[in-house]
Design a protein around this motif. Structure first.
Motif, PDB file in Angstrom:
ATOM      1  N   PHE A 238       4.797  18.282  23.150  1.00  0.00           N
ATOM      2  CA  PHE A 238       5.920  19.154  23.504  1.00  0.00           C
ATOM      3  C   PHE A 238       5.593  20.029  24.713  1.00  0.00           C
ATOM      4  O   PHE A 238       6.434  20.259  25.581  1.00  0.00           O
TER       5      PHE A 238
ATOM      6  N   GLY B 291      11.521  20.459  25.877  1.00  0.00           N
ATOM      7  CA  GLY B 291      10.189  20.619  25.294  1.00  0.00           C
ATOM      8  C   GLY B 291      10.039  21.934  24.551  1.00  0.00           C
ATOM      9  O   GLY B 291       9.450  21.992  23.473  1.00  0.00           O
TER      10      GLY B 291
ATOM     11  N   PHE C 254      11.243  12.889  19.091  1.00  0.00           N
ATOM     12  CA  PHE C 254      11.032  13.468  20.418  1.00  0.00           C
ATOM     13  C   PHE C 254      10.989  12.386  21.497  1.00  0.00           C
ATOM     14  O   PHE C 254      10.212  11.439  21.414  1.00  0.00           O
TER      15      PHE C 254
END
Length: 310
Positions: A125, A52, A39
């Protein structure tokens, strides 16, 4: 030796709890791998939300598909239903069929809910997704009584490239993380409450007592284990018989084998009935006094129900 059997029996009795614990550990480990290695929030207002949200919901969707894919109860219902739709509701009871599908779906949702809870409690996230929203409500919530610069730099808060002061950036980051963790705990509380209420409702409507229900579960597990063992043994015998006939170039010997109707009956999902007092469709079939005892002399698959296998 007795101590080893006691420990083994304990683990066998608690295998559901151990399985869920192992699933939780895998979920936590997978989330950490995604957060640290894969990520990388783009910190761009036009991309943050989609990026996200993909990392937040994407793995959950994949885990849901896997949960449904590995559900043997689902395939019992679904296999052959295009040719015979009655299989989905064997007794015409749509409500009972709906309860079965809800049971299948709820078990498949365990892993996705674990992922969402772990991901939201971590907050990485969610921070990236929400910081990219251009909605006035979101901007006013985070940048209320702040400068215009806060609105412009909100999408860069999850990164170190924000032009805001370190104190302002940390304040916004903590607000995002707090919201994410609150949402995660809400999902945990709702899931636990729904699970408890569902279990209470199921046990309350049970047609058998607690001990008989426990016996039923144990019987189903043992029947599946024995079926797998018998299936391997008979498949081995059939393969040896066919190979022997092929290599020795002679007619195959008669081989007792359940007929197609018998396979159909034992493959259906069983619903407990006080009038029958059976614990599975297999027991229900063998206990019948009028069952068809003829067996297929040639154990071959019907061309109408055959499938191509490689």
């Amino acid at each position: 030796m007795d101590n080893f059997q006691t420990v083994l029996r304990f683990f066998m009795n608690q295998k559901s709890t151990i399985g869920y614990s192992f699933m939780a550990l895998l979920t936590i480990g997978g989330e950490r791998v995604f957060s640290v290695i894969s990520f990388q929030c783009p910190c761009n207002q036009s991309q943050n939300f989609a990026y996200g949200l993909t990392f937040l919901l994407g793995p959950a969707a994949v885990l849901l598909v896997f949960g449904l894919f590995f559900s043997s109860k689902l395939w019992r219902l679904y296999t052959g239903c295009c040719l015979n739709p009655v299989k989905l509701c064997p007794r015409g009871n749509c409500l009972s069929c709906l309860r079965v599908f809800m049971s299948i779906f709820s078990k498949a949702c365990v892993a996705p809910i674990m992922w969402l809870c772990v991901a939201l409690l971590n907050g990485t996230f969610y921070e990236c997704a929400v910081s990219g929203l251009d909605d006035n409500l979101v901007v006013d919530l985070f940048c209320k009584n702040k400068t215009v610069k806060c609105q412009q730099e909100l999408a860069r808060v999850p990164c170190d490239r924000s032009k805001l002061s370190n104190d302002e950036r940390m304040e916004l980051l903590l607000m995002l993380r707090a919201q994410s963790q609150i949402l995660g705990w809400c999902i945990i509380i709702i899931s636990a409450t729904v699970g408890l209420l569902g279990t209470c409702c199921t046990n309350c409507r049970s047609k058998v007592s607690f001990l008989q229900l426990t016996f039923w579960k144990n019987y189903m597990e043992k029947e599946k284990e024995c079926f797998d063992t018998f299936a391997v043994e008979y498949a081995t015998k059939l393969a040896e018989r066919n190979l022997q006939s092929f290599f020795e170039n002679k007619d195959p010997e008669p081989f007792p084998f359940p007929n197609h109707r018998a396979w159909e009956e034992i493959s259906a999902l069983y619903t407990f009935s006080r009038s029958e007092q059976c614990y599975s469709t297999l027991q229900q079939y063998v206990e019948k006094s009028d069952r068809d005892l003829t067996w297929e002399k040639k154990p071959v698959m019907d061309s109408e129900v055959g499938i191509e296998m490689s």
